[in-house]
Design an enzyme around this catalytic site. Structure first.
Site, PDB file in Angstrom:
ATOM      1  N   CYS A 154       0.845  -1.205   0.000  1.00 50.64           N
ATOM      2  CA  CYS A 154       0.000   0.000   0.000  1.00 50.64           C
ATOM      3  C   CYS A 154       0.878   1.252   0.000  1.00 50.64           C
ATOM      4  O   CYS A 154       1.967   1.266   0.564  1.00 50.64           O
ATOM      5  CB  CYS A 154      -0.942   0.091   1.179  1.00 50.64           C
TER       6      CYS A 154
ATOM      7  N   ARG B 136       6.164  -0.637  -4.106  1.00 53.09           N
ATOM      8  CA  ARG B 136       5.780  -1.257  -2.836  1.00 53.09           C
ATOM      9  C   ARG B 136       4.868  -2.464  -3.036  1.00 53.09           C
ATOM     10  O   ARG B 136       4.706  -3.274  -2.127  1.00 53.09           O
ATOM     11  CB  ARG B 136       5.059  -0.224  -1.951  1.00 53.09           C
TER      12      ARG B 136
ATOM     13  N   TRP C 270      -2.816  -2.894  -1.551  1.00 55.09           N
ATOM     14  CA  TRP C 270      -2.420  -4.305  -1.617  1.00 55.09           C
ATOM     15  C   TRP C 270      -3.435  -5.037  -0.750  1.00 55.09           C
ATOM     16  O   TRP C 270      -3.477  -4.842   0.468  1.00 55.09           O
ATOM     17  CB  TRP C 270      -1.007  -4.466  -1.077  1.00 55.09           C
TER      18      TRP C 270
ATOM     19  N   ASN D 126      -3.110   2.626   5.066  1.00 57.20           N
ATOM     20  CA  ASN D 126      -2.203   1.475   4.952  1.00 57.20           C
ATOM     21  C   ASN D 126      -2.247   0.728   6.272  1.00 57.20           C
ATOM     22  O   ASN D 126      -2.238   1.372   7.322  1.00 57.20           O
ATOM     23  CB  ASN D 126      -0.749   1.922   4.752  1.00 57.20           C
ATOM     24  N   GLY D 127      -2.237  -0.589   6.222  1.00 51.39           N
ATOM     25  CA  GLY D 127      -2.203  -1.360   7.464  1.00 51.39           C
ATOM     26  C   GLY D 127      -3.486  -2.145   7.662  1.00 51.39           C
ATOM     27  O   GLY D 127      -4.268  -2.333   6.733  1.00 51.39           O
TER      28      GLY D 127
ATOM     29  N   GLU E 225      18.692 -18.429  -1.722  1.00 54.75           N
ATOM     30  CA  GLU E 225      18.414 -17.082  -2.219  1.00 54.75           C
ATOM     31  C   GLU E 225      18.268 -17.090  -3.751  1.00 54.75           C
ATOM     32  O   GLU E 225      17.390 -16.419  -4.295  1.00 54.75           O
ATOM     33  CB  GLU E 225      19.539 -16.131  -1.767  1.00 54.75           C
TER      34      GLU E 225
ATOM     35  N   LYS F 296      14.874 -15.859  -5.662  1.00 59.67           N
ATOM     36  CA  LYS F 296      14.862 -14.820  -6.701  1.00 59.67           C
ATOM     37  C   LYS F 296      14.093 -15.313  -7.919  1.00 59.67           C
ATOM     38  O   LYS F 296      13.261 -14.607  -8.468  1.00 59.67           O
ATOM     39  CB  LYS F 296      16.288 -14.443  -7.152  1.00 59.67           C
TER      40      LYS F 296
ATOM     41  N   GLU G 136      10.236 -15.696  -7.240  1.00 59.40           N
ATOM     42  CA  GLU G 136       9.546 -14.414  -7.025  1.00 59.40           C
ATOM     43  C   GLU G 136       9.207 -13.703  -8.322  1.00 59.40           C
ATOM     44  O   GLU G 136       8.127 -13.148  -8.456  1.00 59.40           O
ATOM     45  CB  GLU G 136      10.465 -13.452  -6.246  1.00 59.40           C
TER      46      GLU G 136
ATOM     47  N   HIS H  95      18.589 -37.210  -0.013  1.00 58.12           N
ATOM     48  CA  HIS H  95      17.568 -37.579   0.975  1.00 58.12           C
ATOM     49  C   HIS H  95      16.159 -37.234   0.505  1.00 58.12           C
ATOM     50  O   HIS H  95      15.247 -37.171   1.311  1.00 58.12           O
ATOM     51  CB  HIS H  95      17.868 -36.900   2.315  1.00 58.12           C
TER      52      HIS H  95
ATOM     53  N   LYS I  40       6.910  -4.785  -1.504  1.00 62.52           N
ATOM     54  CA  LYS I  40       8.303  -4.510  -1.145  1.00 62.52           C
ATOM     55  C   LYS I  40       8.507  -4.535   0.371  1.00 62.52           C
ATOM     56  O   LYS I  40       9.463  -5.108   0.862  1.00 62.52           O
ATOM     57  CB  LYS I  40       8.726  -3.152  -1.719  1.00 62.52           C
TER      58      LYS I  40
HETATM   59  O1  M6R Z   1      12.410  -5.531   4.192  1.00 59.04           O
HETATM   60  P1  M6R Z   1      12.784  -6.897   4.698  1.00 59.04           P
HETATM   61  O2  M6R Z   1      14.200  -7.227   4.441  1.00 59.04           O
HETATM   62  O3  M6R Z   1      12.426  -7.096   6.140  1.00 59.04           O
HETATM   63  O4  M6R Z   1      11.903  -7.883   3.852  1.00 59.04           O
HETATM   64  C1  M6R Z   1      11.887  -9.256   4.094  1.00 59.04           C
HETATM   65  C2  M6R Z   1      11.265 -10.006   2.953  1.00 59.04           C
HETATM   66  O5  M6R Z   1       9.931  -9.621   2.798  1.00 59.04           O
HETATM   67  C3  M6R Z   1      12.015  -9.748   1.650  1.00 59.04           C
HETATM   68  O6  M6R Z   1      13.358 -10.073   1.750  1.00 59.04           O
HETATM   69  C4  M6R Z   1      11.384 -10.556   0.499  1.00 59.04           C
HETATM   70  O7  M6R Z   1      11.619 -11.914   0.689  1.00 59.04           O
HETATM   71  C5  M6R Z   1      11.934 -10.024  -0.824  1.00 59.04           C
HETATM   72  N1  M6R Z   1      10.870  -9.913  -1.761  1.00 59.04           N
HETATM   73  C6  M6R Z   1      13.015 -10.858  -1.371  1.00 59.04           C
HETATM   74  O8  M6R Z   1      13.375 -10.556  -2.663  1.00 59.04           O
END
Ligand code: M6R
Length: 617
Positions: free
Chosen positions: A2, A27, A75, A101-102, A490, A494, A497, A513, A612
């Site tokens: 949001c 965001r 959002w 927001n929230g 990671e 990536k 996502e 395993h 974000k």
């Molecule tokens: O702002 P933060 O680092 O606390 O966010 C944590 C996760 O939401 C963030 O790393 C998320 O997994 C990203 N989209 C990764 O690319």
């Protein structure tokens, strides 16, 4: 998650709000809306499911006619993304408009109360309940003014919010409030801006007030900014800050996407993270946050790292670093699990909270719990003055610069850089890292930006070619050992996502395993196999994959022979000490995910369903 933009001044409020919403698109959102207050004091509202462009299509007639207004990107939490659920929401009498927001957690109880009093609701949102609660208080107490009614209403709700409210009977007045969700007020010359962060107004002013938790403000050209506490209406003197953010930092600068720009910024962002901290010639690491509390770290029973997503992956690598070099026991926890499993925490524990945005609700809640139990809280955040940065006992900013692509890249490598500095600093201090090793490691760390630059230039074109072969793939496996096991996690995150391809990361030895059952000629396996880091064992893992005809994409050191001979694709990175290899190896994995997603036509910077900063639990 949001975004809010508000404006009052002499410029076209429509343009400011729409352009501001575009700056907040990063965001993550699924609908957008705007409300403007006309010279006749009437409120004009337009809102729609979809993107800011869809909002512009239905609202462009409003351009050039208004000097005060506000907008929102939503959002979805309560209620599906739809025109009806989009913000702004109006009160039943049509006079009050709100963007929020929230989450209002007790909205249901309030809705029941208001419904019994005859209020009706057009949407499924918690926000519409709040705007009607404001109307309710104004009707119940005709002697109070609009800001007071907002304050009364905010005292009745619990949850998290940043809000901006307009009232037809109070022309030229914007009321804002904040609890658990950020809100900044930009101070211009005869104009004021409101936004979830400073990016919508940085081109107009460098002066801003970051509203504190539990504060609200009444903003008008006539009376300026009047800040009060929400609970008891105490007046607060505003603290005006000079913004360091520049327009250039939040624009794409010739790159097709923010994500690509941010991947390429890494030599600089890693360097910026070390700047002023790593003094190679003097043989010292200067980190006031650590040094001022070094005894807390030295005497800690253990360090607990809490984080989510990519930051959690950085935390796992932090565990390897701190245990190897400082020999302090480390546990790494998902913030969301930590909070709800009744963990044992004592005042002998040090908790490191890692968060790019500094606003992640799960991380915030977990660190509040640890704080209540007496632990010392250290923050690693990228966003300066973010909520997490403010409530920690001490901390280090990563200084990676604004990260706008939803998929974290440069913030991740900056987090690894900070964790490396912490591990070396603590290790040196407590005597586990001898001077000669320390000197050689910090010299190598100093050269990491250069290594990353080499990787970017040597692999960029090659990875574009590799990516083309995997555009239609449905699954991916990422494997690594030691420090590169979290790097594999990671890499997989990536890819999933931004490309929506199912991808899993595993410690390479765990493959046998279970995941080995998945391997056939259609399964691509990215394997991180640097020379320093259980190379012989990885060779065996690669043989196991080869025997099952998996397609191997190997990330190896220059001059590698054994793994390269078995691999279908070979990506070379420079050789480093094992502890630095996740930084260097992550870069080609970011590029691979990026190009696969681009070739699949995905919205790389704003992937579906993602936000974000995840400001709800
Ligand atoms: O702002 P933060 O680092 O606390 O966010 C944590 C996760 O939401 C963030 O790393 C998320 O997994 C990203 N989209 C990764 O690319």
């Amino acid at each position: 998650m949001c975004g809010i933009v508000g404006y009052t001044g002499f410029q076209d409020a429509y343009d400011i709000v729409i352009n501001g919403l575009r700056r907040l698109e990063y965001r993550g959102y699924d609908s957008a809306g705007i409300v403007l207050e006309g010279p006749d004091n009437k409120l004009e509202v337009e809102k729609t499911k979809g993107k800011v462009d869809d909002l512009v299509n239905i609202s462009k007639d409003l351009k050039g006619k208004f000097n005060i207004g506000m907008g929102h990107t939503r959002w979805a939490t309560h209620g599906v993304p739809s025109d009806r659920n989009s913000h702004p929401h109006l009160s039943n009498n049509g006079k009050i408009a709100i963007v929020h927001n929230g989450i209002i957690e007790n909205y249901d109880t309030i809705k029941t109360m208001l419904t019994e009093k005859g209020y009706t609701f057009k949407s499924e949102t918690d926000t519409e309940v709040l705007v009607n609660l404001i109307q309710y208080f104004m009707e119940l107490n005709p002697e109070i003014d609009f800001p007071t009614a907002v304050r009364y209403a905010l005292n009745e709700v619990y949850g998290a919010y940043a809000i901006t409210v307009l009232h037809e009977d109070y022309p030229g007045v914007l009321v804002v409030g904040r609890l658990g969700s950020p809100l900044a007020i930009g101070i211009g010359d005869k104009e004021y801006f409101i936004a979830s962060d400073a990016s919508p107004f940085v081109e107009f002013t460098k002066e801003a007030i970051y509203l504190e938790e539990g504060h609200m403000a009444t903003i008008s050209l006539e009376n300026g900014v009047d800040i009060r506490t929400i609970n008891d209406n105490s007046k607060i003197e505003p603290e005006i800050q000079q913004l360091k953010l520049s327009l250039e930092q939040i624009e794409k600068g010739g790159y097709e996407h923010f994500m690509l720009k941010e991947i390429f910024e890494q030599p600089k962002s890693i360097h910026d993270t070390m700047r002023g901290r790593l003094l190679v010639e003097e043989g010292v690491i200067k980190m006031a946050g650590i040094w001022d509390h070094v005894e807390r770290f030295k005497n800690a029973n253990r360090i607990i790292i809490i984080a989510c997503g990519t930051s959690w992956h950085a935390g796992l690598i932090g565990e390897y670093l701190i245990e190897e070099y400082a020999r302090i026991p480390v546990e790494v926890e998902y913030a969301s699990e930590f909070r709800y499993r009744n963990p044992i925490i004592t005042d002998k524990d040090v908790v490191i909270a890692i968060s790019q945005s500094g606003e992640t609700a799960d991380t915030m809640a977990a660190l509040k719990l640890a704080k209540e139990k007496g632990a010392f809280i250290y923050g690693i955040c990228n966003v300066v003055d973010s909520s997490i940065a403010r409530i920690t006992d001490a901390g280090s900013y990563t200084h990676a610069g604004p990260e706008i692509g939803v998929a974290s890249t440069k913030a991740f490598t900056a987090q690894l850089t900070i964790l490396t500095l912490i591990a070396f600093k603590l290790g040196k201090h407590n005597g586990n890292l001898g001077n000669a090793d320390f000197m050689s490691l910090i010299a190598e760390l100093d050269a990491i930006p250069k290594r990353v630059e080499e990787v970017l230039s040597s692999t960029h074109e090659q990875i574009q070619q590799i990516a083309k072969d995997f555009v239609s793939t449905s699954n991916f496996l990422y494997l690594g050992r030691g420090y590169n096991y979290p790097a594999a996690l990671e890499g997989a995150l990536k890819l999933k996502e931004i490309s929506y391809i199912h991808a899993e990361g595993y410690p390479a030895a765990e493959m046998k395993h279970g995941p080995i059952a998945l391997i056939d000629e259609n399964m691509p396996i990215v394997i991180i196999a640097p020379k320093k880091g259980h190379y012989d064992k990885i060779v065996s893992n690669v043989q196991e994959i080869k025997a099952r005809k998996g397609k191997i994409i190997a990330v190896v050191n220059k001059g590698d022979r054994q793994v390269s001979e078995m691999a279908d694709y070979v990506i070379e990175i420079p050789e480093t000490s094992e502890c630095f290899s996740p930084i260097v190896a992550s870069v080609p994995l970011q590029l691979l995910a990026y190009y696969i997603a681009v070739y699949r036509g995905a919205n790389v910077d704003q992937p579906r369903n993602l936000a974000k900063s995840v400001t709800v639990e």
